[in-house]
Design a protein around this motif. Sequence first.
Motif, PDB file in Angstrom:
ATOM      1  N   LEU A  73      -4.060  -2.931   7.618  1.00 37.47           N
ATOM      2  CA  LEU A  73      -2.730  -3.282   7.716  1.00 37.47           C
ATOM      3  C   LEU A  73      -2.444  -4.902   6.775  1.00 37.47           C
ATOM      4  CD1 LEU A  73       0.251  -2.846   8.308  1.00 37.47           C
ATOM      5  CD2 LEU A  73      -0.107  -4.151  10.562  1.00 37.47           C
ATOM      6  N   ASN A  74      -3.237  -5.668   7.160  1.00 41.79           N
ATOM      7  CA  ASN A  74      -3.177  -7.056   6.415  1.00 41.79           C
ATOM      8  C   ASN A  74      -3.436  -6.829   4.739  1.00 41.79           C
ATOM      9  OD1 ASN A  74      -3.440  -9.156   8.586  1.00 41.79           O
ATOM     10  ND2 ASN A  74      -5.301  -8.091   9.196  1.00 41.79           N
ATOM     11  N   ASP A 122       3.626   6.221   2.050  1.00 44.29           N
ATOM     12  CA  ASP A 122       3.510   7.397   2.996  1.00 44.29           C
ATOM     13  C   ASP A 122       2.088   7.673   3.613  1.00 44.29           C
ATOM     14  OD1 ASP A 122       3.171   7.828   0.339  1.00 44.29           O
ATOM     15  OD2 ASP A 122       4.173   9.882   0.268  1.00 44.29           O
ATOM     16  N   ARG A 140      -2.298   1.342  19.004  1.00 44.74           N
ATOM     17  CA  ARG A 140      -3.104   0.319  18.194  1.00 44.74           C
ATOM     18  C   ARG A 140      -2.603  -1.301  18.454  1.00 44.74           C
ATOM     19  NH1 ARG A 140      -3.707   3.129  12.455  1.00 44.74           N
ATOM     20  NH2 ARG A 140      -1.551   4.025  13.145  1.00 44.74           N
ATOM     21  N   GLY A 152     -10.655  -4.769  11.032  1.00 45.37           N
ATOM     22  CA  GLY A 152      -9.358  -5.233  11.433  1.00 45.37           C
ATOM     23  C   GLY A 152      -8.359  -5.466  10.234  1.00 45.37           C
ATOM     24  N   LEU A 208       4.747   1.047   8.622  1.00 48.72           N
ATOM     25  CA  LEU A 208       4.819  -0.448   8.605  1.00 48.72           C
ATOM     26  C   LEU A 208       5.085  -1.018   7.347  1.00 48.72           C
ATOM     27  CD1 LEU A 208       1.928  -0.817  11.405  1.00 48.72           C
ATOM     28  CD2 LEU A 208       4.281  -0.742  11.883  1.00 48.72           C
ATOM     29  N   ALA A 209       4.299  -0.642   6.334  1.00 44.44           N
ATOM     30  CA  ALA A 209       4.252  -1.177   5.017  1.00 44.44           C
ATOM     31  C   ALA A 209       5.666  -1.173   4.432  1.00 44.44           C
ATOM     32  CB  ALA A 209       3.090  -0.592   4.063  1.00 44.44           C
ATOM     33  N   ASP A 256      -1.522   2.024   3.252  1.00 46.69           N
ATOM     34  CA  ASP A 256      -2.645   3.276   3.329  1.00 46.69           C
ATOM     35  C   ASP A 256      -2.450   4.044   2.193  1.00 46.69           C
ATOM     36  OD1 ASP A 256      -3.540   1.837   5.620  1.00 46.69           O
ATOM     37  OD2 ASP A 256      -3.658   3.630   6.823  1.00 46.69           O
ATOM     38  N   TYR A 310      -2.701  -4.666  16.432  1.00 48.31           N
ATOM     39  CA  TYR A 310      -3.265  -5.151  15.214  1.00 48.31           C
ATOM     40  C   TYR A 310      -3.780  -6.519  15.115  1.00 48.31           C
ATOM     41  CZ  TYR A 310      -0.819  -1.179  13.927  1.00 48.31           C
ATOM     42  OH  TYR A 310      -0.417   0.244  13.818  1.00 48.31           O
ATOM     43  N   ALA A 311      -4.716  -6.721  14.493  1.00 50.35           N
ATOM     44  CA  ALA A 311      -5.558  -8.249  14.253  1.00 50.35           C
ATOM     45  C   ALA A 311      -4.660  -8.700  13.119  1.00 50.35           C
ATOM     46  CB  ALA A 311      -7.100  -8.235  14.209  1.00 50.35           C
ATOM     47  N   VAL A 337      10.268  13.968   2.114  1.00 53.49           N
ATOM     48  CA  VAL A 337      10.306  13.977   0.598  1.00 53.49           C
ATOM     49  C   VAL A 337       9.339  15.106   0.462  1.00 53.49           C
ATOM     50  CG1 VAL A 337       9.601  12.738  -1.839  1.00 53.49           C
ATOM     51  CG2 VAL A 337      10.795  11.577   0.263  1.00 53.49           C
ATOM     52  N   ASP A 363      11.622   8.416   5.787  1.00 53.79           N
ATOM     53  CA  ASP A 363      10.546   8.650   6.882  1.00 53.79           C
ATOM     54  C   ASP A 363      10.736  10.287   7.109  1.00 53.79           C
ATOM     55  OD1 ASP A 363       7.952   7.072   7.927  1.00 53.79           O
ATOM     56  OD2 ASP A 363       8.582   8.998   9.112  1.00 53.79           O
ATOM     57  N   ALA A 364       9.627  11.147   7.178  1.00 52.99           N
ATOM     58  CA  ALA A 364       9.681  12.240   7.851  1.00 52.99           C
ATOM     59  C   ALA A 364       9.916  12.427   9.012  1.00 52.99           C
ATOM     60  CB  ALA A 364       8.306  13.055   7.172  1.00 52.99           C
TER      61      ALA A 364
HETATM   62  C1  LIG Z   1      -8.249   2.582  15.009  1.00 54.75           C
HETATM   63  C2  LIG Z   1      -7.587   1.627  13.980  1.00 54.75           C
HETATM   64  C3  LIG Z   1      -7.458   0.228  14.356  1.00 54.75           C
HETATM   65  C4  LIG Z   1      -6.871  -0.639  13.420  1.00 54.75           C
HETATM   66  N1  LIG Z   1      -6.619  -1.983  13.710  1.00 54.75           N
HETATM   67  C5  LIG Z   1      -6.116  -2.721  12.535  1.00 54.75           C
HETATM   68  C6  LIG Z   1      -6.085  -4.356  12.782  1.00 54.75           C
HETATM   69  O1  LIG Z   1      -6.537  -4.710  13.742  1.00 54.75           O
HETATM   70  N2  LIG Z   1      -5.544  -4.943  11.895  1.00 54.75           N
HETATM   71  C7  LIG Z   1      -4.880  -4.237  10.643  1.00 54.75           C
HETATM   72  O2  LIG Z   1      -4.657  -5.064   9.824  1.00 54.75           O
HETATM   73  N3  LIG Z   1      -5.160  -2.856  10.495  1.00 54.75           N
HETATM   74  C8  LIG Z   1      -5.694  -2.062  11.423  1.00 54.75           C
HETATM   75  N4  LIG Z   1      -5.436  -0.668  11.168  1.00 54.75           N
HETATM   76  C9  LIG Z   1      -4.982  -0.200   9.969  1.00 54.75           C
HETATM   77  C10 LIG Z   1      -3.630   0.242  10.159  1.00 54.75           C
HETATM   78  O3  LIG Z   1      -3.301   0.671  11.485  1.00 54.75           O
HETATM   79  C11 LIG Z   1      -3.075   0.842   8.869  1.00 54.75           C
HETATM   80  O4  LIG Z   1      -3.353   0.246   7.786  1.00 54.75           O
HETATM   81  C12 LIG Z   1      -1.516   0.972   9.091  1.00 54.75           C
HETATM   82  O5  LIG Z   1      -0.921   1.543  10.114  1.00 54.75           O
HETATM   83  C13 LIG Z   1      -0.985   1.640   7.774  1.00 54.75           C
HETATM   84  O6  LIG Z   1       0.443   1.460   7.651  1.00 54.75           O
HETATM   85  P1  LIG Z   1       1.330   2.231   6.521  1.00 54.75           P
HETATM   86  O7  LIG Z   1       2.734   1.890   6.786  1.00 54.75           O
HETATM   87  O8  LIG Z   1       0.757   1.897   5.177  1.00 54.75           O
HETATM   88  O9  LIG Z   1       1.075   3.712   6.747  1.00 54.75           O
HETATM   89  P2  LIG Z   1       1.384   4.696   7.741  1.00 54.75           P
HETATM   90  O10 LIG Z   1       1.482   3.967   9.211  1.00 54.75           O
HETATM   91  O11 LIG Z   1       0.663   5.995   7.827  1.00 54.75           O
HETATM   92  O12 LIG Z   1       3.113   5.209   7.337  1.00 54.75           O
HETATM   93  C14 LIG Z   1       3.326   6.195   6.642  1.00 54.75           C
HETATM   94  C15 LIG Z   1       4.531   6.893   6.979  1.00 54.75           C
HETATM   95  O13 LIG Z   1       5.024   7.581   5.903  1.00 54.75           O
HETATM   96  C16 LIG Z   1       5.744   8.697   6.595  1.00 54.75           C
HETATM   97  N5  LIG Z   1       5.423   9.933   5.617  1.00 54.75           N
HETATM   98  C17 LIG Z   1       4.562  10.638   5.359  1.00 54.75           C
HETATM   99  N6  LIG Z   1       4.659  11.594   4.349  1.00 54.75           N
HETATM  100  C18 LIG Z   1       5.948  11.599   4.263  1.00 54.75           C
HETATM  101  C19 LIG Z   1       6.904  12.361   3.188  1.00 54.75           C
HETATM  102  N7  LIG Z   1       6.559  13.355   2.600  1.00 54.75           N
HETATM  103  N8  LIG Z   1       8.356  12.041   3.317  1.00 54.75           N
HETATM  104  C20 LIG Z   1       8.704  10.604   4.124  1.00 54.75           C
HETATM  105  N9  LIG Z   1       7.872  10.255   4.905  1.00 54.75           N
HETATM  106  C21 LIG Z   1       6.603  10.416   4.876  1.00 54.75           C
HETATM  107  C22 LIG Z   1       4.877   9.117   7.809  1.00 54.75           C
HETATM  108  O14 LIG Z   1       5.845   9.483   8.751  1.00 54.75           O
HETATM  109  C23 LIG Z   1       4.478   7.579   8.181  1.00 54.75           C
HETATM  110  O15 LIG Z   1       5.651   6.916   9.156  1.00 54.75           O
HETATM  111  C24 LIG Z   1      -6.268   0.260  12.004  1.00 54.75           C
HETATM  112  C25 LIG Z   1      -6.424   1.210  12.055  1.00 54.75           C
HETATM  113  C26 LIG Z   1      -7.007   2.193  12.909  1.00 54.75           C
HETATM  114  C27 LIG Z   1      -7.459   3.787  12.582  1.00 54.75           C
END
Ligand SMILES: Cc1cc2nc3c(=O)[nH]c(=O)nc-3n(C[C@H](O)[C@H](O)[C@H](O)COP(=O)(O)OP(=O)(O)OC[C@H]3O[C@@H](n4cnc5c(N)ncnc54)[C@H](O)[C@@H]3O)c2cc1C
Length: 408
Positions: free
Chosen positions: A305-306, A168, A49, A302, A14-15, A292, A51-52, A139, A34-35
């Motif tokens: 992601l915010n 990632d 999930r 929650g 998402l980020a 993350d 998201y709030a 990667v 993306d992997a």
């Molecule tokens: C139960 C639960 C409820 C939640 N509820 C909320 C909420 O209500 N509000 C909110 O703001 N947040 C919430 N969150 C947090 C939110 O889900 C995360 O912060 C968010 O999904 C993180 O997104 P991201 O893009 O940073 O990481 P990720 O979604 O983990 O994405 C990482 C990506 O990197 C890729 N990747 C990894 N390694 C490699 C590599 N070597 N090469 C290429 N690609 C790679 C993966 O395939 C993946 O697609 C919740 C979390 C949980 C566990």
Amino acid sequence: MSTDTDILIVGGGLAGPALALALARNGLSCHVLDAAPAETLGDPDFDGRAYALALSTRRMLDQLGLWSGVADKAEAIRDIRVSDGQAGQGASPLFLHFDHNEITEGPMGHMLEDRFLRRALATAVADHPAITLKHSARVVAQDSTPGNVSVTLEDGTKHHARLLIGADGRASGTAARAGISRTGWDYGQTSLVGALTVEKPHNGVAQQMFFPEGPLAVLPLTGQRVSIVWTESRDRARDIMAMDDEGYLAALRPRFGSYLGNIALAGKRYSYPLGLSLASAITAPRLALVGDAAHGIHPLAGQGLNLGLRDVAALAEVLVTAHRRGEDIGAADVLERYRRWRGFDIAMLATATDGINRIFSNDNPLLRLGRTLGLGAVNALPGARRRLIREAAGLTGDLPRLLQGQPI
Ligand SMILES: Cc1cc2nc3c(=O)[nH]c(=O)nc-3n(C[C@H](O)[C@H](O)[C@H](O)COP(=O)(O)OP(=O)(O)OC[C@H]3O[C@@H](n4cnc5c(N)ncnc54)[C@H](O)[C@@H]3O)c2cc1C
């Protein structure tokens, strides 16, 4: 084959795509790698999930041209009610109530299911000519020189850019390969996540009920549906996940109570083990971390992601401003602006969510008394309540322009 672009983003969750959009709309080209295969991320059952999304995050999605496509799938959060539960009993009477009418900006946030947000991001990224998105692209190596950075994929392909972004996730290989260590711990808890249909209208109310084993959040979705984030000890969660649907609901009912009438499952059930995972630095030579990859926190507020999208908004503003001034976007002094902007907010939220989980996820009578008195006092003070509502809506602090609903 080697490809040149301004910025390489590792992670198409998402980020990563949100950052690519913010940059590409302001004249910087991006490769997102993306992997996972495209089919996995495109599967509506991929992530259960919802998201709030804070009010400021909604403004940012609007600025990125995403909100109009998902607005009818999102449900406004009008009230937040917090209560304390005791072992073996349901939730106690309410001790904190946030009503959106106490602030002038409107609902403090919206609930949006992952499947809609992910699809909206994927479509916008695919449509933008300055973004190349590559799936099944893991990667495995990276290298930086004074003017350049490169990554190597599993199949040997190399990509070069001026700046590398680690988006990632909490096991970020990008951070590890740059020598950035992580701190954190396992909470020994697992969140059970899913959607339910309910008999009575939820009226846009988000409920947070604290129990000694972990919190239960009941969050409003469109129609007569809610999303639950039900946190239990790891062993208990494993047992509950092994039950059939009827057993699952029977275990949930004493926690959930009867305030929404009959409940039924409205889709698949998911589980997420919980831990804290913080990168010791969010920048390194020609590298920045977002989402993350920089900070994986407890989901009880929650905010994960915010927080990640706040990184995205701040980093995009720093890089676009540097680019407009003719600076090198990967230079140490440019990345230092991002580090200074985000470091404090990340540390504060990680500490707050960790502390709240420790104080609330137990049955210690002294802590119980302390939290009842403390939060009761907050609830009685309109000024303190309003401050917390503005905090939940993401309206406090030094907000990047995107989060204010302004173009960069
Ligand atoms: C139960 C639960 C409820 C939640 N509820 C909320 C909420 O209500 N509000 C909110 O703001 N947040 C919430 N969150 C947090 C939110 O889900 C995360 O912060 C968010 O999904 C993180 O997104 P991201 O893009 O940073 O990481 P990720 O979604 O983990 O994405 C990482 C990506 O990197 C890729 N990747 C990894 N390694 C490699 C590599 N070597 N090469 C290429 N690609 C790679 C993966 O395939 C993946 O697609 C919740 C979390 C949980 C566990």
